[in-house]
Design an enzyme around this catalytic site. Structure first.
Site, PDB file in Angstrom:
ATOM      1  N   ASP A 112       0.801  -1.227   0.000  1.00 37.40           N
ATOM      2  CA  ASP A 112       0.000   0.000   0.000  1.00 37.40           C
ATOM      3  C   ASP A 112       0.830   1.270   0.000  1.00 37.40           C
ATOM      4  O   ASP A 112       0.408   2.304  -0.497  1.00 37.40           O
ATOM      5  CB  ASP A 112      -0.951   0.022   1.199  1.00 37.40           C
ATOM      6  CG  ASP A 112      -0.237   0.354   2.493  1.00 37.40           C
ATOM      7  OD1 ASP A 112       0.752  -0.324   2.825  1.00 37.40           O
ATOM      8  OD2 ASP A 112      -0.668   1.299   3.169  1.00 37.40           O
ATOM      9  N   TYR A 282      -5.399   1.067   9.491  1.00 39.53           N
ATOM     10  CA  TYR A 282      -6.530   1.439   8.642  1.00 39.53           C
ATOM     11  C   TYR A 282      -7.836   1.131   9.363  1.00 39.53           C
ATOM     12  O   TYR A 282      -8.608   0.284   8.936  1.00 39.53           O
ATOM     13  CB  TYR A 282      -6.478   0.704   7.307  1.00 39.53           C
ATOM     14  CG  TYR A 282      -5.429   1.241   6.366  1.00 39.53           C
ATOM     15  CD1 TYR A 282      -5.579   2.467   5.743  1.00 39.53           C
ATOM     16  CD2 TYR A 282      -4.279   0.514   6.095  1.00 39.53           C
ATOM     17  CE1 TYR A 282      -4.627   2.956   4.880  1.00 39.53           C
ATOM     18  CE2 TYR A 282      -3.319   0.996   5.229  1.00 39.53           C
ATOM     19  CZ  TYR A 282      -3.499   2.220   4.619  1.00 39.53           C
ATOM     20  OH  TYR A 282      -2.547   2.713   3.761  1.00 39.53           O
ATOM     21  N   GLU A 529       5.866   9.955   2.894  1.00 35.41           N
ATOM     22  CA  GLU A 529       5.404   8.630   2.486  1.00 35.41           C
ATOM     23  C   GLU A 529       4.295   8.779   1.450  1.00 35.41           C
ATOM     24  O   GLU A 529       3.490   9.703   1.512  1.00 35.41           O
ATOM     25  CB  GLU A 529       4.886   7.820   3.680  1.00 35.41           C
ATOM     26  CG  GLU A 529       4.626   6.366   3.325  1.00 35.41           C
ATOM     27  CD  GLU A 529       4.387   5.496   4.548  1.00 35.41           C
ATOM     28  OE1 GLU A 529       4.558   4.277   4.430  1.00 35.41           O
ATOM     29  OE2 GLU A 529       4.021   6.039   5.603  1.00 35.41           O
TER      30      GLU A 529
END
Length: 565
Positions: A112, A282, A529
């Site tokens: 991800d 998440y 990031e």
């Protein structure tokens, strides 16, 4: 992504080879509209105009180059066996035993962000947005010569979802490494293969992974309606994309999407309550009702089945579709996207009898658009930095900018095609103003900002050089096949002040703070990031803006031809 603790947690993060995509130079494109006898005259005038306008006008951006580079990023994020036509040359095979301990094949998919966990929820949202962009702007992407790369980016994700959906009511949700909680570093995942805590403890290339890879699943006993429904939405949207070019694959995707939706609707629950390890990364703060409505919407678009239409009509109020006024659109919060999609059904005659519900959806969609345009009541607008960037929160703010730019572009198209304007509390807005603001956000990303920096890595003369990304920050496996362990990676590469040896081309980093300041440091993961769902919405918008620029060039060419006579 690195671990986040703010009250909302709607967060997250998120090659040297620039690829062999072919960008058609504007002059070549325009040449098709000009007769060869006047080409020299046109070329002379164009070059002259170029030097005049570039000195006096605003900075111009190459959206075709940005589009090509954005698609390269997804190749850098691939997990599994790298194909022969891989353009990002510093990556190699990784995660080839994923699922082995569980007796399933979970090889493939996307990492991800800057780590090596495969989180299902953000991965599914990434694929949904890539597919939606391809649906809205298919011809523009094709004209730019990037359709095949777009289809490959989508299919890399959906191939993995097919593997992860091992039976009607089982979906493998996360895959990654597992050890002890790591403090300095963070990432985020959902459809999870790999344990985020362990993965963040280690700084090494994906090709060197030796730590245990754990997989977590949702099923009837441990449901995850949000994850199942988002994966259903991704596969339904992708089925539309592949319907004409690969009908068998499209049908397979639709079959999985329908099963996953039924599973998520029948066995309700939040996936982060069943797969507790994702809560630090998440967490599903918005719950699962938005995803169920979102999935039903995409299944209706893919099947034209009244059953799915009735679902998001009958549950519009109870599931919050016509209740929530939201000023962000993300991997967690789908309301603004589904509200906008529902609005577009208003112009279809067969839906007139449900116009009252659809109007309520549209009202909420326009709340979102108006909040981005600073046209709502003062306390309900999205904040902006002094440089004009939409600012939602400090952690990976660019994800909200890219999704907003996409929704603004799509809604602008809708208003233009229906000859309508948008009525906000702060005044009436036409489609051109909406698109102009979307373009301003894209231009900020590409370098029109106080830092004079492109936040799309690899684009332009100045961009982040120390992206928080394990693979990019360590010498390529193809250059040095010697094993690099977790501690060695931290000591020799993470802590280095040198630029990353591999350029993570096409990655959209977290971006600047609320004052437009940006610190290009590897340990500044909130800003440096990148995530797959940051870049995914940009693909369609870049193609749209490139199309507009090319149209202007053709119009200018025709005007010159007329004037020459």
């Amino acid at each position: 992504m690195e671990e986040q603790t703010h009250h909302h947690q709607y967060h997250r993060k998120q090659t040297s080879s620039f690829g062999d995509s072919k960008i058609v130079p504007p002059l070549v494109l325009v040449q098709h509209c000009c007769s060869s006898s006047l080409w020299f005259l046109f070329f002379f005038v164009t070059i002259t105009t170029f030097f005049i306008t570039t000195t006096n006008a605003q900075q111009a951006f190459d959206y075709g180059d940005a589009l090509s580079k954005s698609l390269l990023y997804f190749e850098a994020q691939r997990s599994g066996r790298i194909p022969y036509n891989q353009r990002v040359s510093w990556r190699h095979h990784s995660g080839l035993t994923d699922g082995l301990e569980q007796g399933v094949d979970l090889v493939g998919g996307y990492y991800d962000a800057g780590d090596h966990v495969k989180f299902g929820l953000p991965m599914a949202f990434t694929v949904t947005m890539l597919s939606w962009g391809a649906i809205e702007y298919l011809q523009h992407i094709s004209d730019a010569g990037e359709l095949q790369h777009t289809l490959e980016a989508i299919k890399w994700g959906t191939d993995y979802f097919i593997k992860a959906h091992t039976s009607p009511n089982v979906l493998w949700a996360e895959f990654g490494t597992s050890l002890v909680q790591e403090i300095q570093d963070c990432c985020c995942w959902v459809l999870k293969v790999g344990d985020g805590d362990t993965d963040h403890y280690c700084w090494q290339r994906p090709e060197d992974m030796t730590t245990s890879r754990q997989a977590f699943k949702i099923d009837e006993e441990k449901p995850g309606s949000d994850l199942a429904a988002e994966t259903a939405a991704a596969m339904a949207a992708a089925s539309i994309v592949f319907k004409n070019t690969n009908p068998h694959y499209s049908h397979l995707l639709l079959h999985h999407a329908q099963q996953l939706f039924e599973f998520g609707d029948k066995h309700r629950g939040k996936y982060d309550e069943s797969v507790g390890v994702v809560k630090s990364y998440y967490a599903s703060v918005s719950g699962y009702k938005d995803e169920l409505l979102w999935a039903a919407m995409w299944l209706y678009k893919a099947t034209d089945s009244e059953m799915y239409f009735q679902y998001f009509i009958s549950k519009a109020h109870s599931f919050g579709g016509t209740g929530w006024s939201i000023s962000e659109f993300s991997w967690d919060v789908k309301y603004a996207g589904l509200q906008l999609l529902a609005s577009k059904f208003l112009n279809q005659e067969k839906h007139k009898k449900h116009s009252d519900i659809l109007e309520q959806y549209r009202s909420k969609a326009e709340y979102y658009i108006c909040s981005c345009l600073n046209k709502n009541n003062n306390d309900s607008n999205v904040q902006r930095t002094p440089g004009g960037l939409l600012y939602v929160r400090q952690w990976n703010n660019m994800q909200y900018v890219s999704t907003a730019s996409f929704l603004l572009s799509v809604y602008s198209d809708f208003l233009k095609s229906t000859n309508q304007n948008l009525n906000c509390h702060g005044g009436t807005v036409d489609h051109e103003e909406i698109l102009s603001f979307a373009k301003s956000q894209i231009d900020y990303i590409l370098g029109s900002n106080p830092m004079n920096m492109s936040y799309l890595v690899g684009y332009g003369p100045r961009y982040p050089k120390r992206v928080h990304h394990r693979g990019a920050s360590i010498v390529s496996y193809k250059e040095n096949k010697g094993f690099i362990g977790c501690t060695q990676g931290y000591d020799n590469w993470y802590s280095s002040q040198e630029p990353n040896p591999n350029v993570l081309v096409g990655a959209l980093v977290g971006g600047p703070d609320w004052q437009d300041n940006f610190e290009d440091q590897r340990n500044n993961f909130m800003q440096t990031e990148a995530c797959t769902y940051n870049t995914a919405p940009l693909v369609g918008v870049f193609a749209k803006l490139l199309h507009i620029e090319n149209q202007k060039l053709v119009q200018d060419c025709n005007s010159l031809l007329v004037a020459s006579f």
